[in-house]
Design a protein around this motif. Structure first.
Motif, PDB file in Angstrom:
ATOM      1  N   PHE A  79       1.370  10.069  -1.481  1.00 51.25           N
ATOM      2  CA  PHE A  79       1.735   9.247  -0.334  1.00 51.25           C
ATOM      3  C   PHE A  79       0.729   8.111  -0.148  1.00 51.25           C
ATOM      4  N   ILE A  80      -0.547   8.419  -0.244  1.00 54.87           N
ATOM      5  CA  ILE A  80      -1.587   7.401  -0.057  1.00 54.87           C
ATOM      6  C   ILE A  80      -1.515   6.342  -1.154  1.00 54.87           C
ATOM      7  N   ALA A  81      -1.361   6.788  -2.414  1.00 55.29           N
ATOM      8  CA  ALA A  81      -1.336   5.841  -3.533  1.00 55.29           C
ATOM      9  C   ALA A  81      -0.109   4.940  -3.469  1.00 55.29           C
ATOM     10  N   LEU A  82       1.062   5.509  -3.194  1.00 53.78           N
ATOM     11  CA  LEU A  82       2.286   4.711  -3.135  1.00 53.78           C
ATOM     12  C   LEU A  82       2.270   3.753  -1.950  1.00 53.78           C
ATOM     13  N   THR A  83       1.708   4.194  -0.838  1.00 47.78           N
ATOM     14  CA  THR A  83       1.588   3.317   0.323  1.00 47.78           C
ATOM     15  C   THR A  83       0.650   2.149   0.017  1.00 47.78           C
ATOM     16  N   THR A  84      -0.441   2.431  -0.691  1.00 41.86           N
ATOM     17  CA  THR A  84      -1.370   1.373  -1.089  1.00 41.86           C
ATOM     18  C   THR A  84      -0.703   0.386  -2.036  1.00 41.86           C
ATOM     19  N   CYS A  85       0.087   0.895  -2.979  1.00 40.30           N
ATOM     20  CA  CYS A  85       0.814   0.015  -3.896  1.00 40.30           C
ATOM     21  C   CYS A  85       1.755  -0.914  -3.133  1.00 40.30           C
ATOM     22  N   PHE A 100       1.493  -1.880  -0.045  1.00 42.16           N
ATOM     23  CA  PHE A 100       0.679  -2.855   0.681  1.00 42.16           C
ATOM     24  C   PHE A 100       0.275  -4.013  -0.234  1.00 42.16           C
ATOM     25  N   LEU A 101      -0.186  -3.696  -1.429  1.00 37.79           N
ATOM     26  CA  LEU A 101      -0.625  -4.733  -2.361  1.00 37.79           C
ATOM     27  C   LEU A 101       0.542  -5.610  -2.800  1.00 37.79           C
ATOM     28  N   LEU A 102       1.710  -5.000  -3.021  1.00 30.91           N
ATOM     29  CA  LEU A 102       2.894  -5.757  -3.410  1.00 30.91           C
ATOM     30  C   LEU A 102       3.264  -6.779  -2.338  1.00 30.91           C
ATOM     31  N   PHE A 103       3.288  -6.333  -1.082  1.00 30.55           N
ATOM     32  CA  PHE A 103       3.659  -7.234   0.012  1.00 30.55           C
ATOM     33  C   PHE A 103       2.545  -8.222   0.336  1.00 30.55           C
ATOM     34  N   LEU A 104       1.289  -7.812   0.136  1.00 33.14           N
ATOM     35  CA  LEU A 104       0.180  -8.738   0.392  1.00 33.14           C
ATOM     36  C   LEU A 104       0.255  -9.929  -0.552  1.00 33.14           C
ATOM     37  N   ILE A 133       7.358   7.246   7.822  1.00 34.54           N
ATOM     38  CA  ILE A 133       7.786   5.877   7.581  1.00 34.54           C
ATOM     39  C   ILE A 133       6.973   4.907   8.439  1.00 34.54           C
ATOM     40  N   GLY A 134       6.556   5.363   9.624  1.00 36.03           N
ATOM     41  CA  GLY A 134       5.711   4.520  10.464  1.00 36.03           C
ATOM     42  C   GLY A 134       4.406   4.170   9.778  1.00 36.03           C
ATOM     43  N   TYR A 135       3.763   5.186   9.181  1.00 26.18           N
ATOM     44  CA  TYR A 135       2.511   4.927   8.475  1.00 26.18           C
ATOM     45  C   TYR A 135       2.757   4.144   7.182  1.00 26.18           C
ATOM     46  N   PHE A 136       3.817   4.503   6.449  1.00 31.77           N
ATOM     47  CA  PHE A 136       4.136   3.778   5.222  1.00 31.77           C
ATOM     48  C   PHE A 136       4.483   2.326   5.539  1.00 31.77           C
ATOM     49  N   GLY A 137       5.276   2.129   6.586  1.00 30.73           N
ATOM     50  CA  GLY A 137       5.645   0.777   6.985  1.00 30.73           C
ATOM     51  C   GLY A 137       4.476  -0.031   7.508  1.00 30.73           C
ATOM     52  N   LEU A 138       3.414   0.662   7.950  1.00 37.78           N
ATOM     53  CA  LEU A 138       2.228  -0.054   8.398  1.00 37.78           C
ATOM     54  C   LEU A 138       1.652  -0.892   7.264  1.00 37.78           C
ATOM     55  N   SER A 139       1.840  -0.413   6.030  1.00 40.03           N
ATOM     56  CA  SER A 139       1.342  -1.172   4.877  1.00 40.03           C
ATOM     57  C   SER A 139       2.025  -2.531   4.785  1.00 40.03           C
ATOM     58  N   THR A 140       3.342  -2.552   4.994  1.00 41.25           N
ATOM     59  CA  THR A 140       4.048  -3.831   4.926  1.00 41.25           C
ATOM     60  C   THR A 140       3.724  -4.709   6.126  1.00 41.25           C
ATOM     61  N   ILE A 186      -2.237  -3.232  -8.509  1.00 44.96           N
ATOM     62  CA  ILE A 186      -1.226  -2.200  -8.265  1.00 44.96           C
ATOM     63  C   ILE A 186      -1.162  -1.211  -9.427  1.00 44.96           C
ATOM     64  N   PHE A 187      -1.331  -1.674 -10.652  1.00 54.41           N
ATOM     65  CA  PHE A 187      -1.127  -0.816 -11.822  1.00 54.41           C
ATOM     66  C   PHE A 187      -2.081   0.378 -11.868  1.00 54.41           C
TER      67      PHE A 187
END
Length: 416
Positions: free
Chosen positions: A22-28, A30-34, A147-154, A188-189
């Protein structure tokens, strides 16, 4: 039956949310949208200066990207039935990185638009697969919170990315900005590699028995869920207002002579961070309407304040109001769409959520660009406030009708 349901609910509540996957995918994500947001906010101003275009032409760099992402998501949702998700994800990330690297080499407006289409394809692939993977490892009873925490990344990326992009563009130029976007994409990779070991097992454990997973592809195709259309429509309304910020806030700053207009996104991020965890829990406990209607009023007020802004204090007020509303609405709509979907429809639900976001961004860039051309940026933001007023009205009507249906059902049960 009730005892079994209580046991399932207790197990769901005790299932850990903050796993390595969950942490790794959420970070990915975030980086994609950043990477996306850093460049997206600077493109219209860059295009106007470099290729001497008008507002409508400048808005095309946002619109063609968003439309390409929408088409790509539909194709990706179909391809996921027969192609490895990891292969599709890597392909999308590579396409996004390559096109980002080539932006500054574009010698004409047409070439730049072609690269934006290519980026939209890659981004659409990656942004469909990542949330699908995440939604299948979140316990169902904690979907709103997860989803709230995951969406926080975006939301964080959508808040700090434009500010970073505008500042880098102003201080160093477009070439340096594209290089920073490329580096962000490449990070991301290795982060994605950290999540790979355990991720493949999660969907099988939480959704279908093994014997169902190996059914023929044709029979496993999920049925379209019509209930997703209304929350997707609400997300389009919200995304139209965000498009007005992405595409024209920098130009609005020049119009009203506010030098550091990019600070809007920084202050916006503050309230997003504060409201995100609470909005997910409120949704889990009370449902979507309790979150969406008040949050819609906050965004309406934000756009109204922005339309009369001529100094930094009013810009900050508008940003704080927008962060409260936007930070609550986005994860609530996504969690709502997932809650009313079956596990095998999660890919469809996530695809519709992000497609509605991109469609709203594309539509907003064109419509608001046309409005700003015939009026001015202040009037344009008043129209954005009107769009969110419609959002609130639709949300209230849907809640009223749903409440009446429940009441009638209860009356029928009691009468029988």
């Amino acid at each position: 039956m009730l005892i079994g349901d209580d046991k399932v609910q207790q197990e769901q509540q005790q299932t850990p949310l903050w796993t390595r996957q969950f942490i790794a995918l959420t970070t990915c994500f975030f980086l994609l949208f950043l990477s996306l947001q850093m460049l997206l906010s600077s493109f219209p101003a860059y295009v106007k200066d470099e290729f001497h275009t008008g507002n409508i032409q400048a808005s095309l760099v946002t619109s063609v990207f968003a439309l390409a992402a929408i088409i790509s998501r539909f194709a990706t949702a179909a391809l996921m039935q027969c192609v490895s998700r990891m292969k599709l994800l890597l392909a999308g990330l590579i396409v996004a990185a390559v096109t980002t690297a080539l932006y500054s080499a574009a010698s004409s407006f047409a070439t730049l638009l072609s690269l934006r289409i290519g980026y939209g394809i890659g981004f659409g692939m990656a942004s469909t697969i990542l949330p699908t993977l995440v939604s299948r490892i979140i316990p169902l009873r904690r979907m709103g919170e997860g989803i709230g925490y995951f969406g926080l990344s975006t939301s964080l990326a959508m808040s700090i990315g434009p500010s970073i992009g505008l500042n880098v563009m102003k201080q160093a130029g477009f070439l340096q900005l594209t290089m920073i976007g490329l580096i962000t994409s490449l990070v991301i990779f290795p982060v994605l590699w950290l999540s790979r070991a355990k991720r493949e097992q999660a969907p099988v454990e939480q959704t279908k028995p093994i014997r169902q997973v190996v059914l023929p592809i044709a029979s496993a195709k999920p049925e379209f869920n019509l209930r997703l259309l209304f929350p997707a429509l609400l997300n389009v309304f919200l995304s139209i207002t965000y498009s007005g910020l992405l595409s024209f806030l920098a130009l609005f700053g020049d119009y009203v002579d506010i030098k550091q207009v990019g600070l809007f996104f920084m202050f916006n991020a503050v309230t997003i961070i504060l409201v995100r965890p609470f909005s997910g829990r409120i949704f889990d406990r009370f449902g979507h309407a309790v979150v969406l209607i008040p949050a819609g009023l906050f965004v309406t007020a934000s756009m109204a304040v922005l339309s009369i802004t001529h100094a930094m204090p009013m810009l900050i007020v508008s940003a704080l109001l927008y962060g409260v509303g936007f930070g609550a609405i986005q994860p609530t709509i996504q969690a709502w769409m997932l809650r009313i979907s079956k596990p095998e429809q999660y890919g469809m639900a996530n695809s519709m959520f992000y497609n509605s976001t991109d469609f709203g961004v594309a539509l907003g860039a064109i419509l608001l660009g046309a409005i700003s051309t015939v009026t001015n940026y202040s009037v344009m933001y008043r129209y954005s406030a009107g769009v969110m007023a419609v959002f609130v009205l639709f949300g209230a009507l849907q809640h009223f009708m749903a409440t009446r249906r429940v009441k009638r059902s209860n009356d029928i049960v009691l009468g029988s």
